[in-house]
Write a protein that holds these residues in place. Structure first.
Motif, PDB file in Angstrom:
ATOM      1  N   VAL A  42     -50.988 -47.410  93.775  1.00 14.42           N
ATOM      2  CA  VAL A  42     -52.037 -46.924  92.882  1.00 14.42           C
ATOM      3  C   VAL A  42     -51.405 -46.594  91.542  1.00 14.42           C
ATOM      4  N   ASP A  43     -51.943 -47.197  90.468  1.00 10.19           N
ATOM      5  CA  ASP A  43     -51.418 -46.965  89.128  1.00 10.19           C
ATOM      6  C   ASP A  43     -52.129 -45.826  88.412  1.00 10.19           C
ATOM      7  N   SER A  44     -53.441 -45.702  88.621  1.00 15.09           N
ATOM      8  CA  SER A  44     -54.183 -44.644  87.937  1.00 15.09           C
ATOM      9  C   SER A  44     -55.418 -44.235  88.733  1.00 15.09           C
ATOM     10  N   VAL A  45     -55.809 -42.993  88.530  1.00 10.33           N
ATOM     11  CA  VAL A  45     -57.000 -42.438  89.156  1.00 10.33           C
ATOM     12  C   VAL A  45     -57.799 -41.745  88.063  1.00 10.33           C
ATOM     13  N   GLY A  46     -59.079 -42.006  88.018  1.00 10.20           N
ATOM     14  CA  GLY A  46     -59.968 -41.347  87.064  1.00 10.20           C
ATOM     15  C   GLY A  46     -61.141 -40.742  87.810  1.00 10.20           C
ATOM     16  N   ALA A  47     -61.617 -39.610  87.328  1.00 13.24           N
ATOM     17  CA  ALA A  47     -62.750 -38.956  87.980  1.00 13.24           C
ATOM     18  C   ALA A  47     -63.669 -38.358  86.932  1.00 13.24           C
ATOM     19  N   HIS A  48     -64.937 -38.218  87.294  1.00  6.01           N
ATOM     20  CA  HIS A  48     -65.889 -37.586  86.398  1.00  6.01           C
ATOM     21  C   HIS A  48     -66.866 -36.732  87.200  1.00  6.01           C
ATOM     22  N   HIS A  52     -71.239 -30.332  81.876  1.00  2.00           N
ATOM     23  CA  HIS A  52     -70.113 -29.621  81.278  1.00  2.00           C
ATOM     24  C   HIS A  52     -69.992 -28.262  81.938  1.00  2.00           C
ATOM     25  N   GLY A  53     -68.854 -27.658  81.791  1.00  2.00           N
ATOM     26  CA  GLY A  53     -68.659 -26.310  82.313  1.00  2.00           C
ATOM     27  C   GLY A  53     -67.382 -25.719  81.782  1.00  2.00           C
ATOM     28  N   THR A  54     -67.269 -24.419  81.879  1.00  2.00           N
ATOM     29  CA  THR A  54     -66.055 -23.732  81.457  1.00  2.00           C
ATOM     30  C   THR A  54     -65.096 -23.665  82.633  1.00  2.00           C
ATOM     31  N   GLY A  55     -63.847 -24.020  82.402  1.00  2.00           N
ATOM     32  CA  GLY A  55     -62.830 -23.939  83.455  1.00  2.00           C
ATOM     33  C   GLY A  55     -62.939 -25.010  84.518  1.00  2.00           C
ATOM     34  N   VAL A  56     -63.538 -26.143  84.204  1.00  2.00           N
ATOM     35  CA  VAL A  56     -63.671 -27.228  85.180  1.00  2.00           C
ATOM     36  C   VAL A  56     -62.310 -27.887  85.375  1.00  2.00           C
ATOM     37  N   GLN A  57     -61.896 -27.998  86.638  1.00  2.00           N
ATOM     38  CA  GLN A  57     -60.625 -28.623  86.992  1.00  2.00           C
ATOM     39  C   GLN A  57     -60.834 -29.555  88.176  1.00  2.00           C
ATOM     40  N   ALA A  58     -59.917 -30.495  88.333  1.00  2.00           N
ATOM     41  CA  ALA A  58     -59.986 -31.437  89.457  1.00  2.00           C
ATOM     42  C   ALA A  58     -58.575 -31.714  89.963  1.00  2.00           C
ATOM     43  N   ARG A  59     -58.502 -32.193  91.201  1.00  2.00           N
ATOM     44  CA  ARG A  59     -57.219 -32.614  91.770  1.00  2.00           C
ATOM     45  C   ARG A  59     -57.453 -33.757  92.740  1.00  2.00           C
ATOM     46  N   VAL A  60     -56.396 -34.497  93.011  1.00  2.00           N
ATOM     47  CA  VAL A  60     -56.447 -35.626  93.935  1.00  2.00           C
ATOM     48  C   VAL A  60     -55.821 -35.184  95.255  1.00  2.00           C
ATOM     49  N   VAL A  61     -56.512 -35.486  96.341  1.00  2.00           N
ATOM     50  CA  VAL A  61     -55.998 -35.210  97.681  1.00  2.00           C
ATOM     51  C   VAL A  61     -56.031 -36.509  98.476  1.00  2.00           C
ATOM     52  N   CYS A 108     -58.970 -39.081  97.638  1.00  2.00           N
ATOM     53  CA  CYS A 108     -60.194 -38.373  97.269  1.00  2.00           C
ATOM     54  C   CYS A 108     -59.943 -37.498  96.055  1.00  2.00           C
ATOM     55  N   VAL A 109     -61.031 -37.107  95.389  1.00  2.00           N
ATOM     56  CA  VAL A 109     -60.945 -36.181  94.265  1.00  2.00           C
ATOM     57  C   VAL A 109     -61.887 -35.024  94.550  1.00  2.00           C
ATOM     58  N   GLY A 116     -68.890 -32.074  96.575  1.00  2.00           N
ATOM     59  CA  GLY A 116     -68.814 -33.532  96.571  1.00  2.00           C
ATOM     60  C   GLY A 116     -67.365 -33.959  96.460  1.00  2.00           C
ATOM     61  N   GLN A 117     -66.965 -34.837  97.348  1.00  2.00           N
ATOM     62  CA  GLN A 117     -65.585 -35.308  97.369  1.00  2.00           C
ATOM     63  C   GLN A 117     -65.579 -36.808  97.668  1.00  2.00           C
ATOM     64  N   PRO A 118     -65.757 -37.641  96.616  1.00  2.00           N
ATOM     65  CA  PRO A 118     -65.735 -39.083  96.853  1.00  2.00           C
ATOM     66  C   PRO A 118     -64.341 -39.549  97.255  1.00  2.00           C
ATOM     67  N   CYS A 119     -64.289 -40.513  98.161  1.00  2.00           N
ATOM     68  CA  CYS A 119     -63.015 -41.042  98.660  1.00  2.00           C
ATOM     69  C   CYS A 119     -63.035 -42.562  98.655  1.00  2.00           C
TER      70      CYS A 119
END
Length: 124
Positions: A42-48, A52-61, A108-109, A116-119
């Motif tokens: 895997v070269d890259s992962v993008g998520a959306h 909008h929101g304050t303090g929105v963060q994401a991670r890959v699992v 997944c993200v 919601g956790q799309p995989c």
């Protein structure tokens, strides 16, 4: 208008690119995931996330074929993006040389602000 033209050009480039086996997209509720790569690399992962929101963060699992959960990346701040009436929070990761995963690993993200956790499944 100029932003719309750039967005359409970017989509045209992505559609013209030859698909690789690790390329995949998934959605779950308000969250979307896009993975780019070839084979088990895997070269890259993008998520959306919609909105909008304050303090929105994401991670890959990841989930191994046996179901073992691993955190692939730390939490990363999402960037708010607006285009006309559409509001998104986007985040992306890129690995130079790619990151290898075992066959049938689910990538997944997850966002801290919405359920919601799309995989996608990485396979040969």
């Amino acid at each position: 208008m100029r932003k719309m033209i750039y967005a359409l050009a970017a989509v045209a480039v992505m559609v013209a690119a030859a698909p690789a086996q690790a390329d995949a997209k998934a959605e779950d509720g308000r969250v979307g995931l896009s993975v780019r790569g070839k084979g088990l690399r895997v070269d890259s992962v993008g998520a959306h996330m919609e909105g909008h929101g304050t303090g929105v963060q994401a991670r890959v699992v990841s989930y191994s074929p046996r179901g073992v959960r691993s955190v692939v990346t730390d939490w990363k701040d999402a960037t708010p993006v607006s285009a006309a009436m559409t509001k998104l929070s986007t985040v992306g990761w890129s690995w130079k040389g790619g990151k290898r995963f075992a066959d049938r690993t689910r990538l997944c993200v997850e966002f801290n602000a919405v359920s919601g956790q799309p995989c996608v499944v990485i396979h040969r």
